[in-house]
Design a protein around this motif. Structure first.
Motif, mmCIF file in Angstrom:
data_model
loop_
_atom_site.group_PDB
_atom_site.id
_atom_site.type_symbol
_atom_site.label_atom_id
_atom_site.label_comp_id
_atom_site.label_asym_id
_atom_site.label_seq_id
_atom_site.Cartn_x
_atom_site.Cartn_y
_atom_site.Cartn_z
ATOM 1 N N ARG A 206 31.770 -22.689 -40.635
ATOM 2 C CA ARG A 206 30.744 -22.363 -39.665
ATOM 3 C C ARG A 206 29.369 -22.776 -40.146
ATOM 4 N NH1 ARG A 206 30.854 -15.838 -40.398
ATOM 5 N NH2 ARG A 206 29.808 -15.696 -42.378
ATOM 6 N N THR A 207 28.473 -22.864 -39.201
ATOM 7 C CA THR A 207 27.062 -23.059 -39.471
ATOM 8 C C THR A 207 26.357 -21.783 -39.065
ATOM 9 O OG1 THR A 207 27.109 -25.415 -39.142
ATOM 10 C CG2 THR A 207 25.007 -24.335 -38.785
ATOM 11 N N SER A 208 25.479 -21.302 -39.888
ATOM 12 C CA SER A 208 24.844 -20.021 -39.611
ATOM 13 C C SER A 208 23.603 -20.205 -38.772
ATOM 14 C CB SER A 208 24.461 -19.336 -40.918
ATOM 15 O OG SER A 208 23.567 -20.153 -41.639
ATOM 16 N N ALA A 209 23.317 -19.215 -37.941
ATOM 17 C CA ALA A 209 22.074 -19.187 -37.195
ATOM 18 C C ALA A 209 21.176 -18.135 -37.797
ATOM 19 C CB ALA A 209 22.350 -18.849 -35.723
ATOM 20 N N ARG A 210 19.887 -18.347 -37.665
ATOM 21 C CA ARG A 210 18.913 -17.417 -38.224
ATOM 22 C C ARG A 210 18.043 -16.896 -37.097
ATOM 23 N NH1 ARG A 210 21.977 -18.130 -41.890
ATOM 24 N NH2 ARG A 210 21.524 -19.119 -43.865
ATOM 25 N N PRO A 211 18.319 -15.705 -36.566
ATOM 26 C CA PRO A 211 17.441 -15.187 -35.530
ATOM 27 C C PRO A 211 16.023 -15.085 -36.042
ATOM 28 C CG PRO A 211 19.446 -13.879 -35.652
ATOM 29 C CD PRO A 211 19.445 -14.798 -36.843
ATOM 30 N N GLY A 212 15.060 -15.396 -35.176
ATOM 31 C CA GLY A 212 13.672 -15.315 -35.614
ATOM 32 C C GLY A 212 12.741 -15.524 -34.438
ATOM 33 N N ARG B 287 35.036 -15.395 -53.248
ATOM 34 C CA ARG B 287 33.761 -14.840 -53.714
ATOM 35 C C ARG B 287 32.586 -15.714 -53.297
ATOM 36 N NH1 ARG B 287 34.652 -12.664 -59.822
ATOM 37 N NH2 ARG B 287 32.423 -12.244 -59.577
ATOM 38 N N LEU B 288 32.794 -17.026 -53.260
ATOM 39 C CA LEU B 288 31.749 -17.905 -52.742
ATOM 40 C C LEU B 288 31.461 -17.577 -51.274
ATOM 41 C CD1 LEU B 288 32.426 -21.538 -54.054
ATOM 42 C CD2 LEU B 288 30.491 -20.054 -54.586
ATOM 43 N N GLU B 289 32.536 -17.400 -50.510
ATOM 44 C CA GLU B 289 32.375 -17.084 -49.091
ATOM 45 C C GLU B 289 31.689 -15.737 -48.913
ATOM 46 O OE1 GLU B 289 35.025 -17.443 -45.040
ATOM 47 O OE2 GLU B 289 36.040 -16.996 -46.927
ATOM 48 N N SER B 290 32.060 -14.777 -49.743
ATOM 49 C CA SER B 290 31.439 -13.455 -49.678
ATOM 50 C C SER B 290 29.953 -13.531 -50.009
ATOM 51 C CB SER B 290 32.155 -12.501 -50.637
ATOM 52 O OG SER B 290 31.538 -11.233 -50.646
ATOM 53 N N LEU B 291 29.603 -14.330 -51.013
ATOM 54 C CA LEU B 291 28.201 -14.501 -51.385
ATOM 55 C C LEU B 291 27.418 -15.123 -50.242
ATOM 56 C CD1 LEU B 291 26.217 -14.253 -53.845
ATOM 57 C CD2 LEU B 291 26.755 -16.657 -54.306
ATOM 58 N N TYR B 292 28.021 -16.126 -49.617
ATOM 59 C CA TYR B 292 27.388 -16.764 -48.460
ATOM 60 C C TYR B 292 27.149 -15.735 -47.351
ATOM 61 C CZ TYR B 292 26.967 -19.557 -44.205
ATOM 62 O OH TYR B 292 26.537 -20.058 -43.016
ATOM 63 N N ASP B 293 28.177 -14.957 -47.011
ATOM 64 C CA ASP B 293 28.057 -13.970 -45.938
ATOM 65 C C ASP B 293 26.973 -12.941 -46.246
ATOM 66 O OD1 ASP B 293 30.037 -15.118 -44.390
ATOM 67 O OD2 ASP B 293 31.634 -13.873 -45.212
ATOM 68 N N GLU B 294 26.904 -12.501 -47.506
ATOM 69 C CA GLU B 294 25.912 -11.492 -47.880
ATOM 70 C C GLU B 294 24.491 -12.005 -47.663
ATOM 71 O OE1 GLU B 294 24.039 -9.391 -51.880
ATOM 72 O OE2 GLU B 294 26.001 -10.374 -52.009
ATOM 73 N N PHE B 295 24.219 -13.204 -48.149
ATOM 74 C CA PHE B 295 22.848 -13.702 -48.052
ATOM 75 C C PHE B 295 22.524 -14.229 -46.663
ATOM 76 C CE2 PHE B 295 23.120 -13.249 -52.550
ATOM 77 C CZ PHE B 295 21.811 -12.942 -52.932
ATOM 78 N N GLU B 296 23.529 -14.618 -45.901
ATOM 79 C CA GLU B 296 23.287 -14.948 -44.497
ATOM 80 C C GLU B 296 22.791 -13.707 -43.758
ATOM 81 O OE1 GLU B 296 25.714 -17.015 -40.852
ATOM 82 O OE2 GLU B 296 26.723 -15.469 -42.003
ATOM 83 N N SER B 297 23.455 -12.568 -44.002
ATOM 84 C CA SER B 297 23.052 -11.328 -43.353
ATOM 85 C C SER B 297 21.655 -10.906 -43.787
ATOM 86 C CB SER B 297 24.065 -10.221 -43.682
ATOM 87 O OG SER B 297 23.663 -8.989 -43.141
ATOM 88 N N ARG B 298 21.370 -11.029 -45.081
ATOM 89 C CA ARG B 298 20.051 -10.646 -45.580
ATOM 90 C C ARG B 298 18.964 -11.571 -45.041
ATOM 91 N NH1 ARG B 298 21.176 -9.506 -51.946
ATOM 92 N NH2 ARG B 298 18.904 -9.349 -51.990
ATOM 93 N N SER B 299 19.293 -12.838 -44.866
ATOM 94 C CA SER B 299 18.339 -13.787 -44.296
ATOM 95 C C SER B 299 18.041 -13.439 -42.844
ATOM 96 C CB SER B 299 18.894 -15.212 -44.391
ATOM 97 O OG SER B 299 18.064 -16.128 -43.713
ATOM 98 N N ASN B 300 19.090 -13.121 -42.088
ATOM 99 C CA ASN B 300 18.898 -12.739 -40.684
ATOM 100 C C ASN B 300 17.977 -11.532 -40.559
ATOM 101 O OD1 ASN B 300 20.615 -14.757 -39.849
ATOM 102 N ND2 ASN B 300 22.399 -13.427 -39.687
ATOM 103 N N LYS B 301 18.216 -10.512 -41.374
ATOM 104 C CA LYS B 301 17.420 -9.291 -41.302
ATOM 105 C C LYS B 301 15.982 -9.538 -41.733
ATOM 106 C CE LYS B 301 21.423 -6.277 -41.998
ATOM 107 N NZ LYS B 301 22.123 -5.364 -42.921
ATOM 108 N N ALA B 302 15.787 -10.394 -42.733
ATOM 109 C CA ALA B 302 14.439 -10.687 -43.198
ATOM 110 C C ALA B 302 13.626 -11.385 -42.114
ATOM 111 C CB ALA B 302 14.495 -11.559 -44.454
#
Length: 217
Positions: free
Chosen positions: A7-13, A176-191
């Motif tokens: 997937r490609t992530s989107a960043r709400p903003g 674990r790579l995928e988990s790391l990606y998911d974690e920081f994707e979520s943190r990026s969205n919230k930021a």
């Protein structure tokens, strides 16, 4: 911005941000080999990067500035992406004379079915070329800092090499790579939903098994 087979992530903003926690994610899957080949253009990748990463609308002029194109040339590429359902026209804001564009979803997956691998290879080549340019810029920036006497420590900007892993450990590494990606994707969205106080950090993640010992198809 881009992933293949995932997937490609989107960043709400910005004012048009889509609710991250309340609305289901909309995944746009590109499986048509013709559509994959259509992505193999730097300006189109730049536009998709910006629209899917920001989650906001942009004009052709704004997107053209990122690619050093004229607005009319960028409009041509946006119409091509629209034909494949990757972007759509957005309600105008402010100056209604210029059309705005937005991503049609929150995540973009490139997963071609059938056809030649040539289109996929060309698309990946462009993504790697873009990352290569960013690496070159970072190397030059760090050199200039050191030449100016800046002694502040810097973090590594690239890891590469090979591990020797059994099947179980290889699976754990990828998860674990995928988990790391998911974690920081979520943190990026919230930021980005809170404020525009951060900056973009570009990444390229890839783990490839050694296929030399695999049976040939």
């Amino acid at each position: 911005m881009t992933t293949t087979d995932r997937r490609t992530s989107a960043r709400p903003g910005g004012p048009e941000a889509r609710p991250h926690d309340s609305a289901p994610e909309r995944r746009i899957v590109i499986s048509d080999p013709v559509a994959v080949r259509a992505l193999a253009h730097k300006a189109r990748i730049d536009a998709l990067d910006e629209l899917y990463a920001s989650g906001a609308s942009r004009t052709a002029t704004e997107l053209a500035e990122r690619s050093n194109l004229t607005p009319s040339a960028m409009s041509y590429h946006l119409r091509a992406l629209e034909r494949f359902g990757l972007v759509e026209r957005s309600p105008s804001e402010g100056d209604a004379r210029e059309r705005r564009w937005r991503a049609t979803g929150d995540q973009l997956v490139v997963q071609p079915h059938g056809g030649s691998p040539v289109g996929m290879t060309a698309y990946v080549d462009l993504q790697i070329a873009q990352h290569r340019e960013r690496l070159s810029d970072e190397i030059a920036y760090r050199h200039e800092r050191r030449a100016a006497g800046d002694t502040r420590p810097t973090v590594p900007f690239m890891y590469f090499g090979a591990f020797f892993l059994d099947e179980e450990t290889e699976s754990e590494f990828l998860k674990r790579l995928e988990s790391l990606y998911d974690e920081f994707e979520s943190r990026s969205n919230k930021a980005q939903l809170k404020a525009d106080e951060g900056r973009r950090v570009y990444y390229l993640m890839s783990a490839l098994p050694d296929r030399s010992g695999d049976p040939q198809p």
